[in-house]
Design a protein around this motif. Sequence first.
Motif, PDB file in Angstrom:
ATOM      1  N   ILE A  11     -62.275 -34.241 -15.798  1.00  0.00           N
ATOM      2  CA  ILE A  11     -61.968 -33.838 -14.422  1.00  0.00           C
ATOM      3  C   ILE A  11     -61.548 -35.096 -13.675  1.00  0.00           C
ATOM      4  CG2 ILE A  11     -62.930 -33.017 -12.239  1.00  0.00           C
ATOM      5  CD1 ILE A  11     -64.878 -31.301 -13.863  1.00  0.00           C
ATOM      6  N   VAL A  12     -60.386 -35.044 -13.053  1.00  0.00           N
ATOM      7  CA  VAL A  12     -59.923 -36.166 -12.234  1.00  0.00           C
ATOM      8  C   VAL A  12     -59.736 -35.659 -10.807  1.00  0.00           C
ATOM      9  CG1 VAL A  12     -58.196 -37.955 -11.890  1.00  0.00           C
ATOM     10  CG2 VAL A  12     -58.769 -37.218 -14.213  1.00  0.00           C
ATOM     11  N   LEU A  34     -56.980 -32.348 -19.344  1.00  0.00           N
ATOM     12  CA  LEU A  34     -57.310 -32.628 -17.956  1.00  0.00           C
ATOM     13  C   LEU A  34     -57.453 -31.390 -17.088  1.00  0.00           C
ATOM     14  CD1 LEU A  34     -54.658 -35.429 -17.191  1.00  0.00           C
ATOM     15  CD2 LEU A  34     -57.048 -35.784 -17.858  1.00  0.00           C
ATOM     16  N   VAL A  35     -58.302 -31.530 -16.085  1.00  0.00           N
ATOM     17  CA  VAL A  35     -58.251 -30.693 -14.891  1.00  0.00           C
ATOM     18  C   VAL A  35     -58.106 -31.665 -13.733  1.00  0.00           C
ATOM     19  CG1 VAL A  35     -59.404 -29.025 -13.431  1.00  0.00           C
ATOM     20  CG2 VAL A  35     -59.732 -28.930 -15.887  1.00  0.00           C
ATOM     21  N   ASP A  83     -66.352 -33.993 -20.435  1.00  0.00           N
ATOM     22  CA  ASP A  83     -66.865 -35.218 -21.043  1.00  0.00           C
ATOM     23  C   ASP A  83     -66.673 -36.422 -20.130  1.00  0.00           C
ATOM     24  OD1 ASP A  83     -67.322 -34.007 -23.750  1.00  0.00           O
ATOM     25  OD2 ASP A  83     -65.145 -33.741 -23.626  1.00  0.00           O
ATOM     26  N   ILE A  84     -65.699 -36.307 -19.239  1.00  0.00           N
ATOM     27  CA  ILE A  84     -65.306 -37.419 -18.366  1.00  0.00           C
ATOM     28  C   ILE A  84     -65.148 -36.894 -16.953  1.00  0.00           C
ATOM     29  CG2 ILE A  84     -63.440 -39.050 -17.824  1.00  0.00           C
ATOM     30  CD1 ILE A  84     -62.833 -39.032 -20.899  1.00  0.00           C
ATOM     31  N   LEU A  85     -65.640 -37.647 -15.986  1.00  0.00           N
ATOM     32  CA  LEU A  85     -65.443 -37.339 -14.565  1.00  0.00           C
ATOM     33  C   LEU A  85     -64.933 -38.583 -13.866  1.00  0.00           C
ATOM     34  CD1 LEU A  85     -65.791 -35.692 -11.915  1.00  0.00           C
ATOM     35  CD2 LEU A  85     -68.162 -36.523 -11.856  1.00  0.00           C
ATOM     36  N   PHE A 132     -72.553 -37.462 -24.781  1.00  0.00           N
ATOM     37  CA  PHE A 132     -71.390 -38.273 -24.391  1.00  0.00           C
ATOM     38  C   PHE A 132     -71.016 -37.936 -22.959  1.00  0.00           C
ATOM     39  CE2 PHE A 132     -67.008 -39.339 -23.616  1.00  0.00           C
ATOM     40  CZ  PHE A 132     -66.822 -40.540 -24.283  1.00  0.00           C
ATOM     41  N   GLY A 133     -70.837 -38.987 -22.155  1.00  0.00           N
ATOM     42  CA  GLY A 133     -70.354 -38.796 -20.791  1.00  0.00           C
ATOM     43  C   GLY A 133     -69.854 -40.103 -20.220  1.00  0.00           C
TER      44      GLY A 133
END
Length: 259
Positions: A11-12, A34-35, A83-85, A132-133
């Motif tokens: 998420i970006v 991506l979102v 997984d990613i912010l 995982f983050g």
Amino acid sequence: MDLGIKGRRAIVCAGSRGLGRGCAVSLASNGVDLVINGRDTASLEETAQAIRAETGVAVQTVAGDISEPSVQEALIHAVPEPDILVNNNGGPPRRDFREIDREAFLQGVVMNMATPVEMIGRVVDGMAERGFGRIVNITSVSVKMPVPGLDLSSGARAGLSAFLAGVLPAVAASNVTINHLLPGFFDTERLYDGIEKGARAAGVSVDEFAERQKESVPAKRFGNETEFGEACAFLCSAQAGYITGQNLVIDGGRYPGVW
């Protein structure tokens, strides 16, 4: 260098332009789906289509103000297990602190402190459970180096770093990291808004004032969104699992401190 994040989901926030877009592009270039979020629907869709065409990853969009709980919920609905912010948001306009009333003060804190904390609260436990983050908060060099007229933004962003310093130890053992990117002068719309105001106040042209700003940077130039995005992507990499709680200044050497 393979960052080990191909197939991950991110998420970006505020990712349709500027530094947020730079992060989105770099993550996508490393195979991350991506979102992305943004307030301007046309700009958001344009960015999404460009990233899809360039990288081939899946890109979803959620339009709206990331400070609104309904927009946050829509992002989580689009990708329930990110997984990613990458937290990003606009900041309060430049103004003398005497001009900031209670309503403006609270709005600034919501935009630049409460909103990223809320987004982290929505995703961090799931990241820890899955092992995982990567959480990256785009703040500002003003966290370490005061910028005239940005007192509210600086205070809220510094508060975010302090708040999360107490959060990150609880998830570090689960391979979840929380870091901050502190940009200086980057070639973005927000920078040039400030340059135009500065030029008017100084009674000089925009070009002249921009050159003065560049001269104040040891690198003698403004940064670009690509190099910022690449730094973000590395902090989101598999290799960066031992980097957490850091405030990484990216400003061409302008910050004068050692620490």
